[in-house]
Design an enzyme around this catalytic site. Structure first.
Site, PDB file in Angstrom:
ATOM      1  N   CYS B  96       0.850  -1.192   0.000  1.00 49.62           N
ATOM      2  CA  CYS B  96       0.000   0.000   0.000  1.00 49.62           C
ATOM      3  C   CYS B  96       0.881   1.235   0.000  1.00 49.62           C
ATOM      4  O   CYS B  96       1.881   1.275   0.716  1.00 49.62           O
ATOM      5  CB  CYS B  96      -0.885  -0.022   1.251  1.00 49.62           C
ATOM      6  SG  CYS B  96      -2.065   1.317   1.346  1.00 49.62           S
ATOM      7  N   HIS B 138      -9.331  -3.847  -1.702  1.00 50.15           N
ATOM      8  CA  HIS B 138      -8.314  -3.118  -0.928  1.00 50.15           C
ATOM      9  C   HIS B 138      -8.685  -1.628  -0.848  1.00 50.15           C
ATOM     10  O   HIS B 138      -8.640  -1.025   0.231  1.00 50.15           O
ATOM     11  CB  HIS B 138      -6.946  -3.319  -1.611  1.00 50.15           C
ATOM     12  CG  HIS B 138      -5.809  -2.547  -1.023  1.00 50.15           C
ATOM     13  ND1 HIS B 138      -4.734  -3.158  -0.406  1.00 50.15           N
ATOM     14  CD2 HIS B 138      -5.552  -1.218  -0.965  1.00 50.15           C
ATOM     15  CE1 HIS B 138      -3.886  -2.232   0.001  1.00 50.15           C
ATOM     16  NE2 HIS B 138      -4.344  -1.037  -0.323  1.00 50.15           N
ATOM     17  N   GLU B 139      -9.069  -1.051  -1.992  1.00 51.70           N
ATOM     18  CA  GLU B 139      -9.384   0.385  -2.013  1.00 51.70           C
ATOM     19  C   GLU B 139     -10.686   0.679  -1.258  1.00 51.70           C
ATOM     20  O   GLU B 139     -10.781   1.686  -0.552  1.00 51.70           O
ATOM     21  CB  GLU B 139      -9.478   0.901  -3.449  1.00 51.70           C
ATOM     22  CG  GLU B 139      -8.212   0.739  -4.290  1.00 51.70           C
ATOM     23  CD  GLU B 139      -6.945   1.237  -3.637  1.00 51.70           C
ATOM     24  OE1 GLU B 139      -7.017   2.109  -2.745  1.00 51.70           O
ATOM     25  OE2 GLU B 139      -5.865   0.737  -4.003  1.00 51.70           O
ATOM     26  N   HIS B 142     -10.228   1.151   2.372  1.00 50.59           N
ATOM     27  CA  HIS B 142      -9.771   2.491   2.785  1.00 50.59           C
ATOM     28  C   HIS B 142     -10.956   3.388   3.132  1.00 50.59           C
ATOM     29  O   HIS B 142     -10.880   4.228   4.034  1.00 50.59           O
ATOM     30  CB  HIS B 142      -8.962   3.154   1.671  1.00 50.59           C
ATOM     31  CG  HIS B 142      -7.528   2.709   1.581  1.00 50.59           C
ATOM     32  ND1 HIS B 142      -6.624   2.890   2.608  1.00 50.59           N
ATOM     33  CD2 HIS B 142      -6.829   2.102   0.585  1.00 50.59           C
ATOM     34  CE1 HIS B 142      -5.435   2.425   2.249  1.00 50.59           C
ATOM     35  NE2 HIS B 142      -5.532   1.929   1.020  1.00 50.59           N
TER      36      HIS B 142
END
Lengths: 172, 165
Positions: B96, B138-139, B142
């Protein structure tokens, strides 16, 4: 601050890591990267320790706790830095009926194609009568994954199970 | 366009849950252009989420088209994304921009069905898999204040990857 590699080995029991790291913390040390695991009923510790003193002072700091836990101690001053990771691009697992020379055969073949081992752990499972050998390797295929696959094909012909998985790290 | 500063852990802003986007105006599109440029300036970066640059809005960009031989949708602007279906599990290695010099294994769904708006507020649906699905998950994490560090599994002790169905 200087870096030392501190190695401790002894019969496994609960509390080793807590006692050793407390003594180092109270003595003003900082830990870097470490590897700690149980091997054959022994507990093994290898750790980067940064300490603003000489090897004898570090030895004195750890001797008491090591003796009380029955651990052998070895200390080396090392040239080391943090934040120097190399990203692996291949993961290899190997297994087979345990026999002498598996590690030498596999890693010898990998070495010939420029494979850089970054992490290796092996274990023996099965039973005493029929032990099986299992090995995990992460590394970097400096001459490409095809070269590694080709050399592993030769290993497979000798009856050793080898699986290669490319590691494609997703950075988000 | 402006290169934005990428926040790195332990910046507390990375742990904040982001708010939905409600105004699809020029200011949003200018921000998205800056966000995309920031993603492309990062070596190997295939995705970015707005909170990584300190904007707690539900905006994600993913583009895995640089990876050969995988199924993918090219450049994706995903606003208010919602993963509606998950299927399968796969372990893969992630890094990341907000966590330099560390990578680790994370379990993600192998296939997802996703609903999201684009920069003009239009709704789109996507079915994606593998590497692209991993990047989107993954995004989207966030946006909920989660880093891949929150989902780490051992680097070892998974003998062989499960066969993909």
């Amino acid at each position: 601050m200087k870096w030392y590699m501190l190695t401790l080995v002894g019969k496994d029991r609960p509390g080793i890591v807590a006692h050793v790291t407390s003594a180092l913390f109270e003595g003003g040390c900082n830990l870097g990267e470490t590897s700690m695991l149980r091997l054959g009923g022994n507990f093994t510790i290898m750790m980067m320790v940064s300490f603003n003193g000489n090897k004898h002072a570090l030895q004195d700091m750890i001797t008491g706790v090591a003796e009380s836990l029955g651990l052998q101690v070895h200390i080396d001053a090392i040239d080391a830095k943090l934040h120097q990771h190399i990203e692996p691009d291949v993961s290899i697992t190997v297994y087979g009926a345990d026999r002498a020379g598996i590690v030498a055969k596999v890693t010898g073949a990998l070495s010939e194609v420029g494979f850089h081992i970054l992490d290796l752990e092996s274990d023996v499972g099965g039973t005493e009568a029929q032990p099986i050998y299992v090995m995990y390797i992460d590394g970097k295929a400096n001459e490409g994954i095809e070269a590694v696959e080709a050399t592993l094909d030769l290993i497979r012909q000798e009856g050793i199970e080898v699986h290669l998985t490319p590691i494609d790290t997703m950075v988000g | 366009m402006t290169l934005l500063t990428v926040l790195t852990y332990p910046d507390p802003q990375l742990k904040i849950e982001s708010e939905p986007v409600s105004k699809f105006d020029d200011a949003l599109r200018i921000f998205i252009a800056d966000l995309e440029q920031t993603m492309r300036a990062s070596p190997g970066g295939v995705g970015i989420a707005a909170p990584q640059v300190g904007c707690t809005q539900r905006i994600v960009i993913v583009d895995v088209s640089s990876k050969p031989k995988i199924q993918q949708h090219g450049r994706l602007i995903l606003i208010n994304p919602e993963i509606e279906q998950w299927e399968g599990m796969a372990k893969g290695r992630e890094g990341c921009m907000s966590v330099p010099d560390f990578t680790g294994n994370v379990i993600r769904a192998e296939r997802i069905h996703l609903k999201a708006q684009d920069e003009f507020g239009e709704f789109h649906q996507y079915d994606m898999q593998g590497y692209e699905a991993r990047a989107v998950q993954h995004e989207c994490d966030h946006l909920d204040g989660l880093l891949f560090l929150d989902r780490l599994v051992s680097r070892r002790h998974d003998l062989f990857p499960r066969k993909k169905v």
